[in-house]
Design a protein around this motif. Structure first.
Motif, short mmCIF file in Angstrom:
data_model
loop_
_atom_site.label_atom_id
_atom_site.label_comp_id
_atom_site.label_asym_id
_atom_site.label_seq_id
_atom_site.Cartn_x
_atom_site.Cartn_y
_atom_site.Cartn_z
N VAL A 142 0.84 -1.20 0.00
CA VAL A 142 0.00 0.00 0.00
C VAL A 142 0.87 1.26 0.00
CG1 VAL A 142 -1.71 1.31 1.31
CG2 VAL A 142 -1.94 -1.16 1.09
N PHE A 143 1.90 1.24 0.82
CA PHE A 143 2.82 2.38 0.91
C PHE A 143 3.45 2.68 -0.45
CE2 PHE A 143 7.33 3.55 2.36
CZ PHE A 143 7.06 4.91 2.36
N GLY A 144 4.03 1.66 -1.07
CA GLY A 144 4.68 1.86 -2.36
C GLY A 144 3.69 2.18 -3.47
N GLY A 145 2.51 1.57 -3.41
CA GLY A 145 1.54 1.75 -4.49
C GLY A 145 0.91 3.13 -4.53
N LEU A 146 0.76 3.76 -3.38
CA LEU A 146 0.02 5.03 -3.32
C LEU A 146 0.91 6.27 -3.29
CD1 LEU A 146 -2.89 4.19 -0.84
CD2 LEU A 146 -2.98 4.38 -3.33
N MET A 147 2.23 6.10 -3.18
CA MET A 147 3.09 7.27 -3.02
C MET A 147 3.01 8.23 -4.19
SD MET A 147 6.60 6.45 -0.96
CE MET A 147 6.95 4.88 -1.70
N ALA A 162 2.30 6.71 3.07
CA ALA A 162 2.36 7.27 1.72
C ALA A 162 2.00 8.75 1.71
CB ALA A 162 1.43 6.50 0.79
N MET A 163 1.22 9.19 2.68
CA MET A 163 0.85 10.60 2.78
C MET A 163 1.92 11.43 3.46
SD MET A 163 -3.18 10.22 3.86
CE MET A 163 -3.62 11.93 3.52
N THR A 164 2.68 10.83 4.36
CA THR A 164 3.61 11.60 5.18
C THR A 164 5.06 11.52 4.74
OG1 THR A 164 3.79 9.72 6.71
CG2 THR A 164 2.14 11.39 7.22
N LEU A 196 8.85 9.67 -5.95
CA LEU A 196 9.62 8.88 -6.91
C LEU A 196 10.82 8.23 -6.24
CD1 LEU A 196 9.76 11.01 -10.19
CD2 LEU A 196 8.98 8.65 -9.98
N VAL A 197 11.52 8.99 -5.40
CA VAL A 197 12.69 8.45 -4.70
C VAL A 197 12.29 7.27 -3.82
CG1 VAL A 197 14.49 8.97 -3.02
CG2 VAL A 197 13.91 10.65 -4.77
N ASP A 198 11.23 7.46 -3.02
CA ASP A 198 10.79 6.39 -2.12
C ASP A 198 10.26 5.19 -2.89
OD1 ASP A 198 11.42 7.71 0.26
OD2 ASP A 198 9.55 8.85 0.22
N THR A 199 9.53 5.45 -3.97
CA THR A 199 8.99 4.35 -4.78
C THR A 199 10.11 3.56 -5.43
OG1 THR A 199 6.97 5.61 -5.21
CG2 THR A 199 7.43 3.76 -6.66
N ALA A 200 11.14 4.27 -5.94
CA ALA A 200 12.29 3.59 -6.54
C ALA A 200 12.94 2.66 -5.54
CB ALA A 200 13.30 4.61 -7.06
#
Length: 470
Positions: free
Chosen positions: A43-48, A99-101, A377-381
């Protein structure tokens, strides 16, 4: 903002210690326990990306405050959990809150400072606090479980969320109108992007759990590729794309993401120490201490390094250290712990620097009204490439090792198979990381080559102004 990153890192590390207790008390299956931790990352990665785009439109501070309120409420709800399904739902809500914070914390730090040195110092502080949470989480968790129920481990997020809420509410001004943009949100792009990332994060787990012989992980991977292609097509044709691909193609942005993505070693080392060398979990935890020490203490080296060589060269050097560490592990890791420790130190040192420098490069390569989605983008990568590295390692192990890898005793032949698999997996990660770093260096050099030197009039202007004042 440091408290936000502390929550993210502490939450994951501290929960792993409690999984056996949670399994017993909630009668949870192995699959259910995997989802207790896995649903958060998915969920974290998908919504960032989607929530990062939203924050760039309605305000980073506003989205962070809502996310912190959701985090506090979800953490408080763990006190009333009676089934594993309820816990999974709460973990999903906490993933939404993260993902919001999390992207907003980097975006706000970047917005508060105009000079790269101050931005590096702020980002270093944020990451140091989070890494400290990662390091002390298992120890604190084990101590708490000795006298308190497992719910207490997640209730710790309530005061952290409250502290962060008050600090941001009082200490950070609301976003200015000129730092936001009002383009409509691309709903179709958000759905396709979220689906792509979710499938990309689920597929590695399926490769490890179901094995390469099962069609499920391959179908999931194929679906992720299809969604990614559709996402790119949509973003190239949409009038108001969720993610402007021309911005991602900017050298500072693409090279920063490549540097950030060059990681993936802890999974292999953990398996080697416990399965091949028969170390206990406590001994294996001690074996990871060199990495933990460098990750925490290495923050003191980032500022001087950047000051001495500059952001771009610091990124190249640190990413090169990651590649060297992976190569040391792949080639020499089987010959003793000293080589494993050296690999851990090199990778940790490289990632400690590159985590800050690459993030700063990405942010300064984007317009001010796109900073939150840049942080996303950085966190998702990081999330996606960590999953991919586990998939690569798990697939090679599954392909080269015969029998059940978790059995208490191996034959001599199985031991040889495992060591060969670890060698090839380590070398595969080295090649992938080297390719990403090489691409990042090429992209970064393009911006240097394409930037014209300042005109003579511009170079002389400060001197003329000083003479005029005198």
């Amino acid at each position: 903002m440091s408290a936000v990153f502390l929550f993210e890192m502490l939450d994951n590390s501290i929960l792993n210690v409690a999984l056996p207790t949670i399994g017993r008390e909630l009668s949870a299956s192995t699959t259910a326990l995997q989802w207790v931790t896995g649903v958060y990352a998915v969920v974290f990665g998908g919504l960032m990306l989607a929530l990062g785009a939203l924050a760039d439109r309605v305000g980073r501070r506003k989205v962070m405050l809502v996310g912190l309120a959701l985090l506090g409420a979800a953490s408080l709800a763990t006190a009333f959990v009676t089934t594993v399904e309820q816990l999974i739902a709460i973990r999903a809500a906490m993933g939404v809150a993260a993902a919001m914070t999390t992207p907003g914390s980097l975006a706000l730090a970047f917005r508060l400072f105009d000079e790269d040195g101050l931005r590096v110092r702020a980002t270093t502080l944020i990451s140091t606090v989070g890494l400290a949470g990662l390091a002390i989480g298992p120890t604190v968790g084990g101590f708490v479980l000795a006298f308190a129920p497992w719910q207490a481990l997640l209730l710790v997020n309530v005061p952290i969320a409250a502290l962060a809420f008050i600090g941001i509410r009082r200490g950070i001004p609301a976003d200015k109108a000129d730092e936001l943009h009002r383009d409509p949100i691309d709903g179709a792009g958000a759905l396709l992007g979220t689906a792509t990332i979710v499938l990309a994060l689920v597929a590695p787990t399926q490769f490890v759990d179901a094995g390469t012989a099962s069609p499920l992980p391959w179908l999931t991977t194929a679906a992720a590729i299809v969604m990614a292609v559709l996402f790119v097509v949509r973003e190239r044709s949409a009038r108001y794309p969720l993610l402007d691909l021309e911005l991602v193609a900017r050298p500072l942005v693409s090279s920063g993401l490549a540097f950030k993505a060059a990681a993936g070693l802890g999974y292999l080392v953990t398996l080697q120490l416990q399965l091949d060398w028969a170390w206990t979990p406590a001994q294996a935890a001690m074996g990871m201490v060199p990495q933990v020490v460098v990750l925490i203490a290495g923050g003191a080296l980032i500022g001087p390094l950047v000051t001495r060589v500059g952001l771009d060269k610091a990124a190249w050097l640190s990413a090169g250290a990651v590649v060297c560490g992976l190569a040391v592990y792949g080639l020499l890791g089987r010959f003793g712990y000293v080589w494993v420790a050296l690999a851990l130190v090199l990778v940790a040192a490289g990632m400690r620097v590159v985590g800050v420098v690459a993030g700063t490069n990405v942010m300064r390569g984007l317009p001010t009204n796109r900073t939150t989605i840049g942080a996303a983008l950085v966190d998702t990568a990081s999330e996606v490439t960590t999953g991919i590295s586990i998939a690569v390692s798990g697939t090679i192990l599954a392909a080269l090792f015969t029998g059940d890898i978790a059995t208490s005793s191996w034959s001599t032949y199985q031991t040889t198979e495992f060591r060969e698999a670890v060698t090839w997996a380590g070398l595969a990660l080295t090649v992938v990381a080297a390719a990403l770093v090489g691409w990042g260096i090429i992209r970064a050099r393009r911006v240097a080559d394409s930037t014209p030197p300042p005109a003579a009039d511009e170079e002389d202007a400060p001197l003329r102004r000083s003479r005029w004042r005198s």
